[in-house]
Write an enzyme that holds these catalytic residues in place. Structure first.
Site, mmCIF file in Angstrom:
data_model
loop_
_atom_site.group_PDB
_atom_site.id
_atom_site.type_symbol
_atom_site.label_atom_id
_atom_site.label_comp_id
_atom_site.label_asym_id
_atom_site.label_seq_id
_atom_site.Cartn_x
_atom_site.Cartn_y
_atom_site.Cartn_z
ATOM 1 N N ASP A 125 2.433 -6.274 42.996
ATOM 2 C CA ASP A 125 2.508 -5.082 42.148
ATOM 3 C C ASP A 125 2.467 -5.480 40.678
ATOM 4 O O ASP A 125 2.806 -6.603 40.309
ATOM 5 C CB ASP A 125 3.765 -4.273 42.450
ATOM 6 N N GLU B 75 8.292 -5.868 43.074
ATOM 7 C CA GLU B 75 9.092 -6.756 42.237
ATOM 8 C C GLU B 75 9.205 -6.222 40.815
ATOM 9 O O GLU B 75 10.241 -6.334 40.184
ATOM 10 C CB GLU B 75 8.461 -8.163 42.243
#
Length: 186
Positions: free
Chosen positions: A88, A156
């Site tokens: 991400d 994250e």
């Protein structure tokens, strides 16, 4: 399965062959071209899955949270060595995209540098780890009783729930973890 020092020196010099480098760059470009803001990682997760299978990983699974888990197993049960990366990225704030010198999702190479969202945090280090794991296994450079496991996390940048989910649900926690995250704030 011990490899002598001379063989290790030779292998370390040939790890990043031109062929491997081209494959690594191609995969990194493919990942960058998939927008993967936190919560929108499905496209890049499928790219990871396809490529881990093509690289010959022993297994590739998704947990219920959406993490991609690739494993390279030793010949015997034993310790787990975890590599942890994430796919991400943070969003591009409204009104700032025109400030980019390169399109953040084209993954273009300009003057020998690859540009794109997530290139150094964390798609580049993640891809380097995936290839390094495979190289170590192919060259008998991991203990017979080790299992190399890569967890590719999906949020994250926002909350770390991906790794928390993995740790809460793993059948066995790793004895060693490697986190190749760029500029990780330690």
């Amino acid at each position: 399965n011990k490899v002598n020092t001379k063989e290790r020196e030779m292998n370390s010099k040939t790890m990043l062959t031109p062929e491997r480098e081209a494959k690594l760059i191609k995969l990194l470009q493919e990942m960058i071209q998939q927008q993967s803001f936190s919560g929108e990682e499905e496209g890049v997760a499928k790219v990871i899955e396809k490529n881990l299978l093509a690289l010959g990983y022993d297994s590739v699974t998704f947990d219920k949270y959406g993490n991609v888990i690739g494993c390279i197993k030793g010949n015997k049960p034993g310790k787990k060595i975890l590599f942890d990366g994430h796919i991400d990225t943070v969003t591009i704030p409204e009104g700032t995209r025109e400030k980019w010198t390169q399109d953040p999702f084209k993954a273009e190479i300009v003057d020998g540098k690859l540009y794109g969202r997530g290139t150094s945090d964390d798609k580049g280090p993640l891809i380097a780890s995936l290839f390094a794991m495979k190289y170590l296994a192919d060259n008998q450079m991991i203990p017979e009783d080790a299992c190399l496991r890569m967890i590719v996390g999906t949020d994250e940048e926002e909350s770390w729930r991906c790794i928390r989910y993995y740790l809460d649900h793993a059948e066995t926690l790793p004895q060693v973890s490697v986190v190749p995250d760029a500029n990780f704030p330690l």
